[in-house]
Design an enzyme around this catalytic site. Structure first.
Site, PDB file in Angstrom:
ATOM      1  N   HIS A  61      36.071  31.345  51.156  1.00 19.56           N
ATOM      2  CA  HIS A  61      34.726  31.134  50.968  1.00 19.56           C
ATOM      3  C   HIS A  61      34.239  32.381  50.391  1.00 19.56           C
ATOM      4  O   HIS A  61      34.539  33.474  50.280  1.00 19.56           O
ATOM      5  CB  HIS A  61      33.676  31.372  52.553  1.00 19.56           C
ATOM      6  CG  HIS A  61      34.418  30.281  53.538  1.00 19.56           C
ATOM      7  ND1 HIS A  61      34.557  30.673  54.720  1.00 19.56           N
ATOM      8  CD2 HIS A  61      34.777  28.990  53.220  1.00 19.56           C
ATOM      9  CE1 HIS A  61      34.899  29.281  55.494  1.00 19.56           C
ATOM     10  NE2 HIS A  61      35.033  28.652  54.618  1.00 19.56           N
ATOM     11  N   TYR A 131      33.998  41.491  61.323  1.00 26.28           N
ATOM     12  CA  TYR A 131      33.837  41.849  59.836  1.00 26.28           C
ATOM     13  C   TYR A 131      32.102  42.291  59.747  1.00 26.28           C
ATOM     14  O   TYR A 131      31.279  41.505  60.491  1.00 26.28           O
ATOM     15  CB  TYR A 131      34.177  40.693  58.967  1.00 26.28           C
ATOM     16  CG  TYR A 131      33.572  39.437  58.985  1.00 26.28           C
ATOM     17  CD1 TYR A 131      32.675  39.167  57.941  1.00 26.28           C
ATOM     18  CD2 TYR A 131      33.993  38.496  59.815  1.00 26.28           C
ATOM     19  CE1 TYR A 131      31.911  37.872  58.095  1.00 26.28           C
ATOM     20  CE2 TYR A 131      33.415  37.106  59.931  1.00 26.28           C
ATOM     21  CZ  TYR A 131      32.532  36.850  58.856  1.00 26.28           C
ATOM     22  OH  TYR A 131      32.028  35.777  58.933  1.00 26.28           O
TER      23      TYR A 131
END
Length: 184
Positions: A61, A131
């Site tokens: 992505h 993240y």
């Protein structure tokens, strides 16, 4: 702290853990690290992802335009191979991929700059990944690249990943080829 500049411009950061009879303690990011790492970004979103089965692929992505996003990722539990493909048209490593093996035992972060397609494959069951992003998620500006694109040819075999047996979302299975994918 050890900062390894990777070929594509990503950075692998190994940071200290302090161990005693209770376990360990470590900072996983500090604005005090900005000077040393060269990563001077405000991270505006933090995410946790749990994946229950080994050999699950998440990605690849990216976000484009004003929604472009840099990510800094670490494994909290389990083991992954983190993969990123340089889609920056003006880059010397345009169209090249790199990968980093990360585990819960390693005190490491991978920093992936803006302009990369990013994803990972889990190598163990019950993986938790944390993240941070320097921009918010923007589905309208999200782009995808097929994890098994023959032009990019990520060497999944290197980690014992059988592409006929991986778990992949329908969305990720139907992403664009490198030829069709958005470049930045």
């Amino acid at each position: 702290m050890d900062i390894q500049q990777l070929q594509t411009g990503a950075k692998l950061i190994t940071f200290p853990r302090f161990r005693d009879n209770r376990g360990w303690f470590s900072e996983c990011w500090s604005n005090n690290w900005q000077q040393e790492t060269g990563i001077v970004l405000p991270f505006v979103q933090s995410n946790l992802v749990r994946t229950t089965k080994a050999f699950t692929i998440r990605g690849l992505h990216a976000q484009g335009g004003t929604s472009a996003v840099a990510k800094m990722l670490q494994v909290i539990k389990g083991e992954i191979v983190d993969i990123f493909v340089d889609a920056r048209k003006e880059s010397e490593t345009f169209g090249q991929w790199e990968a980093v093996h990360l585990t819960e035992e390693q005190a490491q972060l991978i920093y992936v700059p803006r302009g990369f397609y990013h994803g990972y494959v889990t190598l163990t069951d019950d993986v938790i990944v944390h993240y941070q992003q320097d921009n918010f998620f923007d589905g309208a500006n999200e782009h995808g690249l097929r994890f098994d694109d023959p032009d990019i040819f990520i060497d999944w075999d290197r980690w014992g990943v059988d592409l006929d047996k991986v778990i992949v979302s329908e969305k990720d299975r139907n992403q664009k080829s490198w030829q069709e994918a958005t470049k930045f």
